[in-house]
Design a protein around this motif. Structure first.
Motif, short mmCIF file in Angstrom:
data_model
loop_
_atom_site.label_atom_id
_atom_site.label_comp_id
_atom_site.label_asym_id
_atom_site.label_seq_id
_atom_site.Cartn_x
_atom_site.Cartn_y
_atom_site.Cartn_z
N MET A 1 1.13 -1.15 0.11
CA MET A 1 -0.05 0.34 0.22
C MET A 1 0.14 1.58 -0.15
O MET A 1 1.87 1.32 0.64
N THR A 3 1.55 4.50 1.14
CA THR A 3 2.00 5.20 2.33
C THR A 3 1.40 6.93 2.36
O THR A 3 2.09 8.20 1.64
N GLU A 10 -4.85 6.17 6.93
CA GLU A 10 -4.35 5.44 7.42
C GLU A 10 -6.03 4.44 7.55
O GLU A 10 -6.10 3.66 6.75
N ILE A 13 -7.54 5.69 2.89
CA ILE A 13 -7.53 5.43 2.16
C ILE A 13 -7.20 3.77 1.19
O ILE A 13 -8.19 3.43 0.37
N PRO A 14 -7.36 2.32 2.27
CA PRO A 14 -7.69 1.55 1.96
C PRO A 14 -9.25 1.53 1.58
O PRO A 14 -9.81 1.29 1.32
N ARG A 17 -9.84 3.20 -2.03
CA ARG A 17 -9.49 1.85 -2.99
C ARG A 17 -10.23 0.94 -2.89
O ARG A 17 -10.45 0.05 -3.83
N GLY A 18 -10.52 -0.02 -1.59
CA GLY A 18 -11.55 -0.60 -1.87
C GLY A 18 -13.11 -0.18 -2.00
O GLY A 18 -14.34 -1.28 -2.99
N GLN A 21 -12.97 -0.84 -5.84
CA GLN A 21 -13.15 -1.96 -6.55
C GLN A 21 -14.05 -2.03 -6.26
O GLN A 21 -14.90 -3.33 -7.92
N TYR A 106 -7.09 9.87 -5.76
CA TYR A 106 -6.59 8.63 -4.68
C TYR A 106 -5.03 9.14 -4.53
O TYR A 106 -4.50 9.64 -3.49
N LYS A 173 -4.32 0.74 -8.65
CA LYS A 173 -4.02 1.46 -7.89
C LYS A 173 -4.47 2.48 -7.38
O LYS A 173 -4.07 3.79 -7.02
#
Length: 174
Positions: A1, A3, A10, A13-14, A17-18, A21, A106, A173
């Motif tokens: 991932m 940074t 923290e 960001i995930p 991205r999740g 998807q 992003y 990404k």
């Protein structure tokens, strides 16, 4: 991932991205015709949900300093109610917008500083436990994206499609 500059992101960001998807997986195989169907004239159609999702992406970008404007903003801005008299953009057009704005947002998420996240961002909520700042606005947008993906997942099933597959694209990404 990657940074982020700010450790405050923290979790964001995930999630971002999740959601990128999930957005693509929940729409996999949906036809243009089915994307405009409503259930008993009571629900929004998938096109409206997709447009609202994109309105969140553009809002995230704008608060982070991007100047890109959603070409279909007039249809979806701030959850504008579905209007059956409008000719909405196609699912393909909206997916193209998704792929244009998402990588830009992003990268801005990775670059934003704690100071920028702490800046006041009035939302008119006036809730004492909810500071109206950029960070909390980002969180609200992420929450809205999650909600919309869930709605689209339910519409998928109602329209007779298989449940969403979790075939993550590790090369994407954003």
């Amino acid at each position: 991932m990657d940074t982020p500059k700010s450790s405050k992101l923290e979790i964001i960001i995930p999630a971002f991205r999740g959601h990128s998807q999930s957005f693509l997986m929940v729409l996999d195989g949906i036809t243009e015709e089915d994307a405009l169907k409503r259930i008993d004239d009571k629900t929004n159609h998938i096109i409206w949900m997709v447009g609202n999702f994109l309105d969140m992406r553009y809002a995230l970008g704008n608060v982070l300093g991007l100047k890109e404007e959603f070409e279909f903003k007039d249809f979806f801005f701030q959850g504008k109610a579905l209007d059956e008299n409008l000719k909405y953009p196609t699912l393909k057009q909206l997916k193209d917008n998704f792929h244009e704005i998402s990588p830009l947002v992003y990268h801005k998420l990775l670059e934003v500083s704690n100071e920028e996240l702490d800046k006041a961002f009035p939302m008119g909520m006036n809730i004492d436990f909810f500071p109206e700042n950029v960070l909390n606005f980002l969180g609200m947008c992420i929450g809205r994206e999650d909600y919309l993906c869930g709605q689209m997942g339910l519409m998928r099933k109602i329209l007779g499609y298989e449940g969403m597959k979790y075939d993550f694209d590790m090369n994407m990404k954003y």
